[in-house]
Scaffold this motif. Structure first.
Motif, mmCIF file in Angstrom:
data_model
loop_
_atom_site.group_PDB
_atom_site.id
_atom_site.type_symbol
_atom_site.label_atom_id
_atom_site.label_comp_id
_atom_site.label_asym_id
_atom_site.label_seq_id
_atom_site.Cartn_x
_atom_site.Cartn_y
_atom_site.Cartn_z
ATOM 1 N N LEU A 64 -27.181 -69.726 62.402
ATOM 2 C CA LEU A 64 -25.977 -68.199 62.473
ATOM 3 C C LEU A 64 -25.822 -68.360 63.914
ATOM 4 O O LEU A 64 -26.290 -68.809 65.285
ATOM 5 C CB LEU A 64 -26.967 -66.940 62.026
ATOM 6 N N ASP A 65 -24.162 -68.873 64.094
ATOM 7 C CA ASP A 65 -23.561 -69.243 65.196
ATOM 8 C C ASP A 65 -23.556 -67.710 65.862
ATOM 9 O O ASP A 65 -22.135 -67.512 65.243
ATOM 10 C CB ASP A 65 -22.116 -70.142 64.672
ATOM 11 N N GLU A 66 -24.234 -67.000 66.721
ATOM 12 C CA GLU A 66 -24.282 -65.820 67.067
ATOM 13 C C GLU A 66 -22.962 -65.624 67.953
ATOM 14 O O GLU A 66 -22.644 -64.730 67.327
ATOM 15 C CB GLU A 66 -25.366 -65.604 67.880
ATOM 16 N N PRO A 67 -22.214 -66.795 69.279
ATOM 17 C CA PRO A 67 -21.273 -65.784 69.517
ATOM 18 C C PRO A 67 -19.967 -65.856 68.553
ATOM 19 O O PRO A 67 -19.532 -65.288 69.147
ATOM 20 C CB PRO A 67 -21.137 -67.363 69.965
ATOM 21 N N LYS A 68 -19.709 -66.677 67.338
ATOM 22 C CA LYS A 68 -18.536 -66.764 66.219
ATOM 23 C C LYS A 68 -18.844 -65.400 65.386
ATOM 24 O O LYS A 68 -17.549 -65.274 65.047
ATOM 25 C CB LYS A 68 -18.677 -67.797 65.602
ATOM 26 N N CYS A 69 -19.699 -64.649 65.465
ATOM 27 C CA CYS A 69 -20.167 -63.384 64.772
ATOM 28 C C CYS A 69 -19.129 -62.190 64.876
ATOM 29 O O CYS A 69 -19.318 -62.035 65.667
ATOM 30 C CB CYS A 69 -21.189 -63.160 64.782
ATOM 31 N N VAL A 70 -18.423 -61.321 63.935
ATOM 32 C CA VAL A 70 -18.077 -60.591 64.275
ATOM 33 C C VAL A 70 -18.071 -59.196 63.837
ATOM 34 O O VAL A 70 -17.486 -58.002 63.417
ATOM 35 C CB VAL A 70 -16.062 -60.751 63.857
ATOM 36 N N ALA A 71 -19.187 -59.493 63.650
ATOM 37 C CA ALA A 71 -20.055 -58.433 63.317
ATOM 38 C C ALA A 71 -19.692 -57.369 62.082
ATOM 39 O O ALA A 71 -19.674 -56.310 61.396
ATOM 40 C CB ALA A 71 -20.557 -57.176 63.624
ATOM 41 N N SER A 72 -19.334 -57.837 60.642
ATOM 42 C CA SER A 72 -18.631 -57.547 59.685
ATOM 43 C C SER A 72 -19.285 -57.355 58.637
ATOM 44 O O SER A 72 -19.762 -56.122 57.628
ATOM 45 C CB SER A 72 -17.443 -58.510 58.447
ATOM 46 N N GLY A 73 -21.257 -57.632 58.462
ATOM 47 C CA GLY A 73 -21.717 -57.157 57.560
ATOM 48 C C GLY A 73 -21.404 -57.573 56.022
ATOM 49 O O GLY A 73 -22.255 -57.123 55.266
ATOM 50 N N GLN A 74 -20.895 -58.506 56.189
ATOM 51 C CA GLN A 74 -21.231 -59.364 55.020
ATOM 52 C C GLN A 74 -22.609 -60.533 54.509
ATOM 53 O O GLN A 74 -22.466 -59.650 53.081
ATOM 54 C CB GLN A 74 -19.826 -60.045 54.962
ATOM 55 N N CYS A 75 -22.928 -60.541 55.224
ATOM 56 C CA CYS A 75 -23.933 -61.401 55.491
ATOM 57 C C CYS A 75 -25.055 -60.236 55.253
ATOM 58 O O CYS A 75 -25.868 -60.735 53.839
ATOM 59 C CB CYS A 75 -24.571 -62.504 56.313
ATOM 60 N N VAL A 76 -25.379 -58.975 55.382
ATOM 61 C CA VAL A 76 -25.753 -58.396 55.009
ATOM 62 C C VAL A 76 -26.045 -57.472 53.906
ATOM 63 O O VAL A 76 -27.435 -57.074 52.837
ATOM 64 C CB VAL A 76 -26.327 -57.131 56.132
ATOM 65 N N MET A 77 -24.291 -57.623 53.117
ATOM 66 C CA MET A 77 -24.192 -57.078 51.906
ATOM 67 C C MET A 77 -24.782 -57.984 50.753
ATOM 68 O O MET A 77 -25.609 -58.015 49.844
ATOM 69 C CB MET A 77 -23.001 -56.604 51.617
ATOM 70 N N ALA A 78 -24.663 -59.266 51.218
ATOM 71 C CA ALA A 78 -24.771 -60.475 50.259
ATOM 72 C C ALA A 78 -26.680 -60.765 50.315
ATOM 73 O O ALA A 78 -27.045 -61.262 49.052
ATOM 74 C CB ALA A 78 -24.628 -61.642 50.367
ATOM 75 N N ALA A 79 -27.738 -61.103 51.350
ATOM 76 C CA ALA A 79 -28.792 -61.279 51.320
ATOM 77 C C ALA A 79 -29.327 -60.262 52.155
ATOM 78 O O ALA A 79 -30.020 -60.920 53.779
ATOM 79 C CB ALA A 79 -28.198 -62.400 51.638
ATOM 80 N N PRO A 80 -29.578 -59.434 52.607
ATOM 81 C CA PRO A 80 -30.167 -58.463 53.053
ATOM 82 C C PRO A 80 -31.787 -58.878 53.410
ATOM 83 O O PRO A 80 -32.587 -58.302 54.577
ATOM 84 C CB PRO A 80 -29.948 -57.014 51.924
ATOM 85 N N GLU A 81 -32.289 -59.379 52.943
ATOM 86 C CA GLU A 81 -33.890 -59.956 52.745
ATOM 87 C C GLU A 81 -33.650 -61.167 53.801
ATOM 88 O O GLU A 81 -35.022 -61.440 54.670
ATOM 89 C CB GLU A 81 -34.576 -60.765 51.677
ATOM 90 N N VAL A 82 -32.419 -61.541 54.250
ATOM 91 C CA VAL A 82 -31.868 -62.897 54.703
ATOM 92 C C VAL A 82 -31.394 -62.570 56.802
ATOM 93 O O VAL A 82 -31.816 -63.111 57.732
ATOM 94 C CB VAL A 82 -31.757 -64.116 54.259
ATOM 95 N N PHE A 83 -30.334 -61.679 56.329
ATOM 96 C CA PHE A 83 -29.949 -61.202 57.266
ATOM 97 C C PHE A 83 -30.136 -60.330 57.632
ATOM 98 O O PHE A 83 -29.845 -58.661 57.441
ATOM 99 C CB PHE A 83 -28.713 -61.614 57.369
ATOM 100 N N ASP A 84 -29.801 -59.080 58.943
ATOM 101 C CA ASP A 84 -30.053 -57.779 59.650
ATOM 102 C C ASP A 84 -29.191 -57.688 60.333
ATOM 103 O O ASP A 84 -28.177 -58.836 61.013
ATOM 104 C CB ASP A 84 -30.974 -57.562 59.992
#
Lengths: 413, 65
Positions: B5-25
Motif C-alpha cells: 500500500l503506497d500510503e502517501p498516494k491514498c485518497v481515502a476513497s474506501g474502495q479497498c475496504v468495500m472490496a476486501a474488508p478482511e485485508v483493508f481498513d
C-alpha cells in the motif's frame, strides 16, 4: 432490449465535433451516438467547446484510467488552458479558494484528508438504518397519496435532501431553498449572474449555520468541520465551500440515479425482476453499480489541463492543452464491458467510472451507493406493480445540466 | 500474494475496504487506508485484486506468487 441497435449515426468522426455531443432522441439512455463513434475511430481527438477552444476528448476506458492517474494531468482551473464547463465556471475560477475540486497532489491530498472523515466506509454504513427509515416513510406517504405520481417529487428528490440535510446538520425546513438553488447552480444554461447570486446565497446560509455549529456543535459534518476550523486545520471559507460542494454534488446526482435508474429498470423488466426478488444485499449492490455504469449521468465530462507533454495512443498532448474525459463513453467501452450497451445487473460492473477515476474520484460515492442500495432494495419490493405512467417518448430529458436527468417521471401501480 | 500500500498516494476513497474488508481498513479521522494483512490467504485474493483494480489512486500494488 438494446438501446444502441436503432441509434443513428452522426458522422462526428469526420469533423471537429462540438462538445458536449447530442444524444439521440430515440435512445435517451444511451451515450451520444457521436461519442461512441469517436471511441471506435478516434479515441483521443480534439473537440470544440462553448468558448471556441479545442481540448482533447478521451473516450476509451483504459486511456482514461491511464491519464486520470498521471501526475502531469492537472485539475488546476487557473491554468489558461483549462477547458471550463461553462462561462460561470470560467468566471468564478479566479475567485474560488483552492479546494479538493481544483488542486493537485500534494495540496489536494492534504485537503481531501480533512474532508474524508464523514465518508469513511464503516461510518457511512452506520447511516443505513436512518436512510432506510427515510425511504420507508416516503414510500408510505407515496402509497397513501395520488396514483399516478411524479417519482421525482415523491421520492427521488426528497431522499438525498433528507439524507444530506441529516449528514450536514442542515435543518429540513430549508430543503426547498436547497433543492431549487442547487438545480439552478448546476444548470449550465442559467445566466452567470443568476448562478452567482444563488451560489452566494447558499454560501451565506452555510456560513451562518457553520457559525452556529461552532458555538453549539452537534453530531454532524458541519459541526466536525467547525471543529477543524477552530483547530486551524482548515479555514472557515474552505469549510463553507466544502459544505456547498457536498450539498450540490450529492443532490441532483442521487435524485437522478433514483429517477433514471427506475426508468432504466422499468425498461428492462427481466433485470428489474432480479433486483426485486433477491434476498442478497450483494446482488442489490452490484445492480446499483451496473445502473451507475449504464447511465453514467455526468454529461459534461471530467475536465483537466496538461502540465507537461504526454504521449499516448499515437498522439502528443502538449503542456497547456485541455482534456475532457467522457465517462459515459468509457463505461460503454466494449473492451472494458462486453456487450456494454446491455443493462445486466449480474455483470461485474465495479470498474465503471461513473464516479470518475483518479485522486478526484467522487468523495460522496460511498454515500451515494448506500442511498441507492436502500432505494433499489426497497421501492420495487414494496411496489411490485410499479410502472411508467407515460410513454418514454413523452418524457422530457435535461440535456443542459452537469448531470443528465428527466424533468418528471410519472409512475403508477 | 504480497500486498503493498503506497500510503502517501491514498485518497481515502474506501474502495479497498468495500472490496476486501478482511485485508483493508480505514483510519477513523481521515479515511486513509490501513493494510491489515500483507499476505492474505488465497480465498481473499479475488477481493484484493478487485481492490487494486478499483483503487482510484492506483495506490495498491500486488506481487503475485
Amino acid at each position: 432490449m438494446s438501446d444502441t441497435l436503432s441509434c443513428p449515426v452522426s458522422g462526428a468522426a469526420e469533423s471537429l465535433p462540438e462538445y458536449p455531443l447530442q444524444r439521440a432522441a430515440e435512445c435517451p439512455l444511451a451515450p451520444a451516438p457521436a461519442v461512441q463513434e469517436l471511441r471506435a475511430a478516434k479515441p483521443i481527438t480534439k473537440v470544440r467547446i462553448w468558448n471556441g477552444s479545442t481540448p482533447w476528448l478521451v473516450t476509451r476506458h483504459a486511456d482514461q484510467r491511464t491519464l486520470l492517474t498521471d501526475p502531469r494531468v492537472s485539475d488546476d482551473d487557473l491554468d489558461p488552458g483549462f477547458p471550463y464547463v461553462n462561462a460561470h465556471r470560467a468566471e468564478i475560477a479566479p475567485v474560488t479558494p483552492r479546494l479538493i475540486t481544483n488542486t493537485d497532489a500534494p495540496e489536494h491530498t492534504r485537503l481531501r484528508r480533512t474532508v474524508n472523515g464523514p465518508f469513511v466506509v464503516k461510518r457511512i454504513e452506520k447511516a443505513r438504518p436512518a436512510i432506510q427509515k427515510i425511504v420507508d416513510d416516503l414510500i408510505d406517504t407515496m402509497l397513501d397519496g395520488p396514483n399516478p405520481v411524479d417519482l421525482l417529487t415523491a421520492l427521488a428528490l426528497p431522499v438525498p435532501s433528507l439524507v444530506i440535510a441529516e449528514l450536514l446538520g442542515v435543518p429540513y425546513k430549508d430543503h426547498d431553498f436547497f433543492q431549487s438553488s442547487s438545480s439552478l447552480v448546476l444548470d449550465s444554461t442559467a445566466p452567470p449572474e443568476k448562478a452567482r447570486e444563488v451560489s452566494g446565497a447558499l454560501s451565506a446560509y452555510l456560513d451562518n449555520l457553520l457559525g452556529e455549529k461552532m458555538t453549539d456543535p452537534g453530531e454532524d459534518v458541519l459541526s466536525e468541520m467547525g471543529g477543524r476550523v477552530k483547530a486551524g486545520e482548515m479555514t472557515r471559507t474552505e469549510a463553507v465551500h466544502m459544505g456547498v460542494a457536498m450539498l450540490i454534488a450529492g443532490h441532483e446526482t442521487t435524485a437522478t440515479m433514483i429517477s433514471l435508474g427506475t426508468l432504466a429498470l422499468l425498461q428492462h423488466p427481466d433485470q428489474l425482476a432480479v433486483v426485486r426478488e433477491t434476498e442478497d444485499p450483494k446482488v442489490i449492490a452490484n445492480a446499483v453499480d451496473e445502473v451507475l455504469r449504464y447511465l453514467s449521468i455526468v454529461q459534461t465530462g471530467v475536465r483537466r489541463v496538461v502540465k507537461e507533454d504526454i504521449e499516448i495512443g499515437g498522439v502528443v498532448i502538449r503542456a497547456g492543452e485541455g482534456i475532457i474525459f467522457d465517462l459515459h463513453a468509457a463505461n460503454w467501452d466494449p473492451e472494458a464491458f462486453p456487450e456494454a450497451d446491455r443493462l445486466d445487473v449480474r455483470r461485474p460492473a465495479r470498474t465503471h467510472q461513473a464516479f470518475g477515476y483518479g485522486p478526484h474520484q467522487c468523495l460522496g460515492q460511498n454515500l451515494a451507493r448506500l442511498e441507492l442500495q436502500v432505494v433499489y432494495g426497497t421501492l420495487y419490493r414494496r411496489i411490485p406493480t410499479l410502472r411508467l405512467a407515460a410513454g418514454i417518448e413523452e418524457l422530457e430529458f435535461d440535456h443542459t445540466g452537469t448531470t443528465y436527468g428527466v424533468h418528471s417521471l410519472p409512475v403508477a401501480w | 500474494m504480497r500486498v503493498e500500500l503506497d500510503e502517501p498516494k491514498c485518497v481515502a476513497s474506501g474502495q479497498c475496504v468495500m472490496a476486501a474488508p478482511e485485508v483493508f481498513d480505514q483510519r477513523d479521522d481521515d479515511g486513509v487506508a490501513i493494510l491489515l494483512d500483507e499476505h492474505p490467504v488465497s480465498e481473499l485474493h479475488d477481493g484484493v485484486r478487485e481492490a487494486a483494480a478499483i483503487c482510484p489512486a492506483a495506490a495498491i500494488r500486488l506481487v503475485e506468487g
